[in-house]
Design an enzyme around this catalytic site. Structure first.
Site, PDB file in Angstrom:
ATOM      1  NE  ARG A  99      -3.997   0.547   1.941  1.00  0.00           N
ATOM      2  CZ  ARG A  99      -5.234   0.740   2.404  1.00  0.00           C
ATOM      3  NH1 ARG A  99      -5.446   1.610   3.378  1.00  0.00           N
ATOM      4  NH2 ARG A  99      -6.259   0.075   1.910  1.00  0.00           N
ATOM      5  CG  HIS A 126      -8.627   0.077  -2.851  1.00  0.00           C
ATOM      6  ND1 HIS A 126      -7.834  -0.983  -2.440  1.00  0.00           N
ATOM      7  CD2 HIS A 126      -9.318   0.487  -1.741  1.00  0.00           C
ATOM      8  CE1 HIS A 126      -8.036  -1.196  -1.147  1.00  0.00           C
ATOM      9  NE2 HIS A 126      -8.925  -0.324  -0.704  1.00  0.00           N
ATOM     10  CD  GLN A 129     -13.088  -1.762  -0.647  1.00  0.00           C
ATOM     11  OE1 GLN A 129     -12.270  -1.598   0.246  1.00  0.00           O
ATOM     12  NE2 GLN A 129     -14.301  -2.235  -0.425  1.00  0.00           N
ATOM     13  CG  ASP A 221     -13.681   6.399  -1.304  1.00  0.00           C
ATOM     14  OD1 ASP A 221     -13.696   6.347  -0.059  1.00  0.00           O
ATOM     15  OD2 ASP A 221     -12.631   6.279  -1.969  1.00  0.00           O
ATOM     16  CB  CYS A 262     -14.156   1.326  -0.037  1.00  0.00           C
ATOM     17  SG  CYS A 262     -13.576   3.025   0.079  1.00  0.00           S
ATOM     18  NE  ARG A 290     -10.703  -5.352   0.666  1.00  0.00           N
ATOM     19  CZ  ARG A 290      -9.937  -4.307   1.009  1.00  0.00           C
ATOM     20  NH1 ARG A 290     -10.489  -3.251   1.548  1.00  0.00           N
ATOM     21  NH2 ARG A 290      -8.633  -4.297   0.789  1.00  0.00           N
TER      22      ARG A 290
HETATM   23  N1   CP Z   1     -11.454  -0.003   2.442  1.00  0.00           N
HETATM   24  C1   CP Z   1     -10.189  -0.041   2.882  1.00  0.00           C
HETATM   25  O1   CP Z   1      -9.240  -0.261   2.121  1.00  0.00           O
HETATM   26  O2   CP Z   1     -10.077   0.194   4.210  1.00  0.00           O
HETATM   27  P1   CP Z   1      -8.727   0.443   5.012  1.00  0.00           P
HETATM   28  O3   CP Z   1      -8.145   1.740   4.532  1.00  0.00           O
HETATM   29  O4   CP Z   1      -9.145   0.468   6.446  1.00  0.00           O
HETATM   30  O5   CP Z   1      -7.779  -0.688   4.711  1.00  0.00           O
HETATM   31  N1  NVA Z   2      -9.995   6.732  -1.674  1.00  0.00           N
HETATM   32  C1  NVA Z   2      -9.598   6.374  -0.336  1.00  0.00           C
HETATM   33  C2  NVA Z   2      -9.853   4.925  -0.081  1.00  0.00           C
HETATM   34  C3  NVA Z   2      -9.523   4.449   1.302  1.00  0.00           C
HETATM   35  C4  NVA Z   2      -9.747   2.991   1.495  1.00  0.00           C
HETATM   36  C5  NVA Z   2      -8.137   6.708  -0.139  1.00  0.00           C
HETATM   37  O1  NVA Z   2      -7.325   6.444  -1.031  1.00  0.00           O
HETATM   38  O2  NVA Z   2      -7.795   7.253   0.910  1.00  0.00           O
END
Ligand code: CP
Ligand code: NVA
Length: 312
Positions: A99, A126, A129, A221, A262, A290
Site C-alpha cells: 500500500r 484499489h 476492494q 467514497d 469502501c 475482503r
Molecule cells: N477499504 C479499505 O481499504 O479500508 P482500510 O483503509 O481500512 O484498509
Molecule cells: N480513496 C480512499 C480509499 C480508502 C480505502 C483513499 O485512497 O484514501
C-alpha cells in the site's frame, strides 16, 4: 492469472469468477493449511484497518505467515530505491502486498520482481476492494450482468477500479463528479474497451440525480483521499451539499438498490449516518468479504488451488 495484481486490468473475467467461487467456499470453510510454509510481507506506507487485518487474518486462517512492515520505518523511506528494497524483501517471502502513494512506484517494484505483487491501494487503484465489492454485489443480486452502479463523488482510486471492474463484468456504471474531479483518463479508456466487449455502458456526468436513475447500486467514497488532507477545505466546498449520498438521493435509484462505501466513511460528508446505518447499506458485508475474496486471490495468485484438493 498474471504474476501481479496491480489493477483489475491484470485479471481476466473468467479468473474473477473462479475467485468468487473459491471465496464462497472459503466463506463456508475458513480454515485450512493451503498457505502452510508461505510467507507474505505487507509493506504499507498509508493507514489501514480493513485491508491490513483482512490480509493478516486471512493468511493466518490458511496457515501462512504474514509480516506487517510500516513503510515509514523502512530504508525506502530514507531514500533506498524501491527496487533495492523490494529485491531484498523478495528473498524472504512468497508474495508482497503493498500500500503506497505512487502507482508508478508500485509498477517499478513489480516489474523488477519474480514474486507476485498485490496492490493494497495506490493513488490510481484499489483492485482488492473492488474485487470483493463485486463479490458482495453478486451475493445480493446473483448475477452482475445488466446491473447498474452509480458512483457519486470524487473520481479517485476506488472509482477508477469500479470503472474497470463493472465494465469487465458487464455492469453499467455512471460516475457523477464535479468538473475537474473526473476519474483517470487512461482507466476510462481501458474500461470503455471492456464495455464494448460486454455491451455495458459507461457515463461520466455532473448530476448525481441523473446518475442514480435506474441504479441498483449507489457507491461513494471520501471526498479527499489519504495524502489529500491539505485539500480538505477546498474539496468540501466543491462537493457539498450536491454530492452527498443520503436517503433522499437513494429514493431516486431503483427500488431495492443497495448503498456501498469502501470505508472509512466521513459521516455527514459523502454519506449521512441515516443512510450508512440503514438496511440499504451493505458496508460491513463489504468489509467482511475482503477477507474471503483476498484469501481466494492469494491462493490463485500462488497457483495453489490446483495442488490443494480440499478447495476443489
Ligand atoms: N477499504 C479499505 O481499504 O479500508 P482500510 O483503509 O481500512 O484498509
Ligand atoms: N480513496 C480512499 C480509499 C480508502 C480505502 C483513499 O485512497 O484514501
Amino acid at each position: 492469472m498474471k504474476k501481479d495484481f496491480l489493477t483489475l486490468d491484470d485479471i481476466k473475467r473468467s479468473k474473477m469468477l473462479e475467485i468468487f467461487e473459491l471465496a464462497s467456499k472459503l466463506k463456508k470453510k475458513p480454515f485450512s493449511k493451503v498457505l502452510a510454509n508461505k510467507s507474505f510481507v505487507l509493506l504499507f506506507f498509508k493507514h489501514s484497518t480493513r485491508t491490513r487485518l483482512s490480509f493478516e487474518i486471512g493468511i493466518e486462517q490458511l496457515g501462512g505467515n504474514s509480516f506487517y512492515v510500516d513503510g515509514e520505518k523502512t530504508q525506502m523511506f530514507r531514500s533506498e530505491t524501491p527496487e533495492d528494497t523490494a529485491n531484498s524483501i523478495e528473498r524472504y517471502v512468497d508474495c508482497l502486498i503493498v500500500r503506497l502513494y505512487s502507482h508508478i512506484t508500485l509498477q517499478r517494484i513489480s516489474s523488477n520482481l519474480d514474486k507476485p505483487v498485490i496492490n493494497a491501494l495506490s493513488d490510481l487503484s484499489h483492485p482488492c476492494q473492488i474485487l470483493s465489492d463485486l463479490f458482495t454485489i453478486r451475493e445480493v443480486f446473483k448475477d452482475l450482468k445488466g446491473l447498474k452502479l452509480a458512483y457519486i463523488g470524487d473520481g479517485n482510486n476506488v472509482c477508477n477500479s469500479l470503472l474497470l471492474g463493472c465494465s469487465k463484468m458487464g455492469m453499467d456504471i455512471t460516475v457523477a463528479c464535479p468538473q475537474g474531479y473526473e476519474p483517470n483518463e487512461e482507466m476510462i479508456k481501458i474500461a470503455k474497451g471492456y464495455s464494448q466487449i460486454t455491451k455495458s455502458k459507461i457515463e461520466i456526468v455532473i448530476d448525481p440525480e441523473k446518475a442514480v436513475k435506474n441504479a441498483n447500486v449507489v457507491y461513494t467514497d471520501a471526498f479527499y483521499s489519504m495524502g489529500q488532507e491539505e485539500e480538505k477545505e477546498k474539496r468540501m466546498k466543491v462537493f457539498l451539499p450536491k454530492y452527498q449520498v443520503n436517503l433522499e438521493l437513494m429514493e431516486k435509484a431503483e427500488p431495492g438498490a443497495i448503498f456501498m462505501h469502501c470505508l472509512p466513511a466521513h459521516r455527514e460528508n459523502e454519506v449521512t449516518s441515516e443512510l450508512l446505518d440503514s438496511n440499504r447499506s451493505v458496508v460491513f458485508d463489504q468489509a467482511e468479504n475482503r477477507l474471503h475474496v483476498q484469501k481466494a486471490l492469494l491462493i490463485k495468485i500462488l497457483g495453489l488451488d490446483k495442488v490443494y484438493p480440499i478447495l476443489s
